[in-house]
Write a protein that holds these residues in place. Structure first.
Motif, PDB file in Angstrom:
ATOM      1  N   THR A   9       1.074  -1.118  -0.216  1.00 13.36           N
ATOM      2  CA  THR A   9      -0.203  -0.076  -0.049  1.00 13.36           C
ATOM      3  C   THR A   9       0.652   1.227  -0.226  1.00 13.36           C
ATOM      4  OG1 THR A   9      -1.188  -1.402   1.269  1.00 13.36           O
ATOM      5  CG2 THR A   9      -2.187   1.002   1.617  1.00 13.36           C
ATOM      6  N   VAL A  10       0.550   2.014  -1.022  1.00 13.00           N
ATOM      7  CA  VAL A  10       1.219   3.824  -1.177  1.00 13.00           C
ATOM      8  C   VAL A  10       0.789   4.272  -0.060  1.00 13.00           C
ATOM      9  CG1 VAL A  10       2.603   4.996  -2.366  1.00 13.00           C
ATOM     10  CG2 VAL A  10       3.124   2.488  -2.891  1.00 13.00           C
ATOM     11  N   VAL A  11       2.032   5.470   0.043  1.00 11.55           N
ATOM     12  CA  VAL A  11       0.882   6.216   0.935  1.00 11.55           C
ATOM     13  C   VAL A  11       1.817   7.681   0.151  1.00 11.55           C
ATOM     14  CG1 VAL A  11       1.064   7.300   3.674  1.00 11.55           C
ATOM     15  CG2 VAL A  11       0.404   4.925   3.418  1.00 11.55           C
ATOM     16  N   ALA A  12       1.590   8.428   0.490  1.00 11.32           N
ATOM     17  CA  ALA A  12       1.867   9.722  -0.667  1.00 11.32           C
ATOM     18  C   ALA A  12       1.361  10.325   0.510  1.00 11.32           C
ATOM     19  CB  ALA A  12       1.790   9.735  -1.892  1.00 11.32           C
ATOM     20  N   HIS A  13       2.165  12.557   0.423  1.00 11.70           N
ATOM     21  CA  HIS A  13       2.558  13.115   1.254  1.00 11.70           C
ATOM     22  C   HIS A  13       2.943  13.828  -0.288  1.00 11.70           C
ATOM     23  CE1 HIS A  13       2.916  16.459   3.396  1.00 11.70           C
ATOM     24  NE2 HIS A  13       1.795  17.113   4.059  1.00 11.70           N
ATOM     25  N   SER A  14       1.356  14.930  -0.472  1.00 13.68           N
ATOM     26  CA  SER A  14       1.658  16.404  -1.367  1.00 13.68           C
ATOM     27  C   SER A  14       2.115  16.237  -2.360  1.00 13.68           C
ATOM     28  CB  SER A  14       3.116  17.501  -0.065  1.00 13.68           C
ATOM     29  OG  SER A  14       2.896  18.492  -0.649  1.00 13.68           O
ATOM     30  N   TRP A  15       3.111  16.162  -2.796  1.00  8.96           N
ATOM     31  CA  TRP A  15       4.427  16.473  -4.051  1.00  8.96           C
ATOM     32  C   TRP A  15       4.453  14.972  -4.262  1.00  8.96           C
ATOM     33  CZ3 TRP A  15       5.301  17.308  -8.949  1.00  8.96           C
ATOM     34  CH2 TRP A  15       6.017  16.693  -9.276  1.00  8.96           C
ATOM     35  N   GLY A  16       4.102  13.534  -3.156  1.00  6.97           N
ATOM     36  CA  GLY A  16       4.870  12.806  -3.200  1.00  6.97           C
ATOM     37  C   GLY A  16       3.396  11.819  -4.173  1.00  6.97           C
ATOM     38  N   GLY A  17       1.769  12.609  -3.454  1.00  7.39           N
ATOM     39  CA  GLY A  17       0.415  12.193  -3.951  1.00  7.39           C
ATOM     40  C   GLY A  17       0.808  13.040  -5.916  1.00  7.39           C
ATOM     41  N   THR A  18       1.468  13.405  -6.510  1.00  4.49           N
ATOM     42  CA  THR A  18       1.104  14.749  -7.352  1.00  4.49           C
ATOM     43  C   THR A  18       2.671  13.598  -8.267  1.00  4.49           C
ATOM     44  OG1 THR A  18       1.567  16.386  -6.440  1.00  4.49           O
ATOM     45  CG2 THR A  18       1.044  16.253  -9.196  1.00  4.49           C
ATOM     46  N   LEU A  19       3.073  13.051  -7.921  1.00  2.00           N
ATOM     47  CA  LEU A  19       4.076  11.695  -8.546  1.00  2.00           C
ATOM     48  C   LEU A  19       3.980  10.871  -8.858  1.00  2.00           C
ATOM     49  CD1 LEU A  19       7.580  12.136  -9.140  1.00  2.00           C
ATOM     50  CD2 LEU A  19       7.177  10.695  -7.586  1.00  2.00           C
ATOM     51  N   VAL A  20       2.859   9.401  -7.740  1.00  2.18           N
ATOM     52  CA  VAL A  20       2.333   8.424  -8.298  1.00  2.18           C
ATOM     53  C   VAL A  20       1.233   8.644  -9.183  1.00  2.18           C
ATOM     54  CG1 VAL A  20       0.947   6.572  -6.463  1.00  2.18           C
ATOM     55  CG2 VAL A  20       2.586   8.044  -5.558  1.00  2.18           C
ATOM     56  N   GLY A  21       0.802   9.845  -9.089  1.00  7.08           N
ATOM     57  CA  GLY A  21      -0.519  10.681 -10.388  1.00  7.08           C
ATOM     58  C   GLY A  21       0.187  10.322 -11.568  1.00  7.08           C
ATOM     59  N   ILE A  22       0.567  10.945 -11.118  1.00  2.25           N
ATOM     60  CA  ILE A  22       1.910  11.351 -12.540  1.00  2.25           C
ATOM     61  C   ILE A  22       2.429   9.957 -13.655  1.00  2.25           C
ATOM     62  CG2 ILE A  22       4.183  11.768 -14.179  1.00  2.25           C
ATOM     63  CD1 ILE A  22       4.247  14.404 -11.612  1.00  2.25           C
ATOM     64  N   ALA A  23       2.858   8.646 -11.942  1.00  2.00           N
ATOM     65  CA  ALA A  23       3.547   7.624 -12.767  1.00  2.00           C
ATOM     66  C   ALA A  23       2.375   6.504 -12.886  1.00  2.00           C
ATOM     67  CB  ALA A  23       4.002   6.516 -11.529  1.00  2.00           C
ATOM     68  N   MET A  24       0.979   6.545 -12.261  1.00  2.00           N
ATOM     69  CA  MET A  24       0.112   6.138 -13.140  1.00  2.00           C
ATOM     70  C   MET A  24      -0.550   6.830 -14.298  1.00  2.00           C
ATOM     71  SD  MET A  24      -2.069   5.463  -9.245  1.00  2.00           S
ATOM     72  CE  MET A  24      -2.885   6.756  -9.691  1.00  2.00           C
ATOM     73  N   ALA A  25      -0.558   7.924 -14.806  1.00  2.00           N
ATOM     74  CA  ALA A  25      -1.153   8.202 -15.585  1.00  2.00           C
ATOM     75  C   ALA A  25       0.413   8.200 -16.941  1.00  2.00           C
ATOM     76  CB  ALA A  25      -0.759   9.710 -15.513  1.00  2.00           C
ATOM     77  N   HIS A  26       1.432   7.952 -16.684  1.00  2.00           N
ATOM     78  CA  HIS A  26       2.118   6.968 -17.814  1.00  2.00           C
ATOM     79  C   HIS A  26       2.285   5.775 -17.913  1.00  2.00           C
ATOM     80  CE1 HIS A  26       2.506  11.261 -19.350  1.00  2.00           C
ATOM     81  NE2 HIS A  26       2.640  11.888 -18.056  1.00  2.00           N
ATOM     82  N   ASP A  27       1.693   5.595 -17.196  1.00  3.72           N
ATOM     83  CA  ASP A  27       1.760   3.652 -17.122  1.00  3.72           C
ATOM     84  C   ASP A  27       3.082   3.409 -16.323  1.00  3.72           C
ATOM     85  OD1 ASP A  27       0.637   0.785 -16.868  1.00  3.72           O
ATOM     86  OD2 ASP A  27       0.725   0.130 -19.491  1.00  3.72           O
ATOM     87  N   VAL A  28       3.932   4.376 -16.465  1.00  6.40           N
ATOM     88  CA  VAL A  28       4.929   4.084 -15.469  1.00  6.40           C
ATOM     89  C   VAL A  28       5.085   2.600 -14.359  1.00  6.40           C
ATOM     90  CG1 VAL A  28       7.167   4.507 -14.415  1.00  6.40           C
ATOM     91  CG2 VAL A  28       6.156   5.569 -15.914  1.00  6.40           C
TER      92      VAL A  28
END
Length: 200
Positions: free
Chosen positions: A36-55
């Motif tokens: 389970t990934v727990v991400a705060h602030s910019w970390g959440g944005t980074l996870v969103g970018i990774a998912m959006a680009h299928d990384v």
């Protein structure tokens, strides 16, 4: 259990190129794909970018005050924040670091930039001016359906609440933990909320 002792902490450097940061996240997730990934602030944005680009795609996700400004750009608070920061970065890019800080310190830290504080503030301003801005990644259009996701906000700024509601529209659950501003993870009840959600 979700707690500090059972977790792996990823040291993301927001000064590095976004591609390097997402690659680091993807590599770490590949070692524990069921985490389970727990991400705060910019970390959440980074996870969103990774998912959006299928990384990378977590199997479960906890977003704590995620700075996914692309998801709520029409919100007045978010729009104002983006406008001020854009103006500030224009000043910094032109070499006017003090002008940058005059705009940023009141908005981000709730205090006026003064001559007396400038010597102490200058290195913070210089670093802050180099951070990746958490918008402009087309997350609103590109972000696919979410895995099981909990969004936790501190109920202190309308912008983060608007981002949370956008994520709720994508299937996330949302909980407010008041009393610690932008860092609800510092509250005593944070681990209990995570464990209760994970159990469900």
């Amino acid at each position: 259990m979700l707690d500090a002792d059972s977790g792996t902490f990823l040291d993301i450097d927001p000064l590095r190129p976004v591609e390097e940061q997402t690659a680091l996240f993807a590599e770490a997730l590949s070692r524990t794909p069921d985490a389970t990934v727990v991400a705060h602030s910019w970390g959440g944005t980074l996870v969103g970018i990774a998912m959006a680009h299928d990384v990378a795609r977590p199997t479960a996700l906890v977003l704590v005050e995620p700075a996914m400004f692309d998801l709520a750009r029409t919100n007045e608070s978010v729009s104002h924040h983006i406008d001020v920061m854009t103006d500030a970065r224009t000043l910094a890019d032109a070499g006017d670091l003090r002008g940058f800080w005059n705009l940023v310190k009141p908005m981000m830290f709730g205090a006026q930039a003064t001559d007396d504080d400038w010597k102490e503030d200058e290195p913070h301003a210089a670093r802050f001016a180099q951070l990746t801005l958490p918008w402009g990644f087309d997350l609103d259009e590109a972000l696919p359906g979410l895995p099981p996701t909990l969004v936790i906000t501190g109920a202190w700024w309308d912008g983060y609440e608007a981002i949370a509601q956008s994520l709720v529209g994508r299937g996330a659950q949302h909980i407010q933990l008041q009393g610690a501003g932008h860092r609800p993870q510092d509250l005593p009840g944070f681990s209990r909320v995570l464990n209760d959600w994970k159990a469900r």
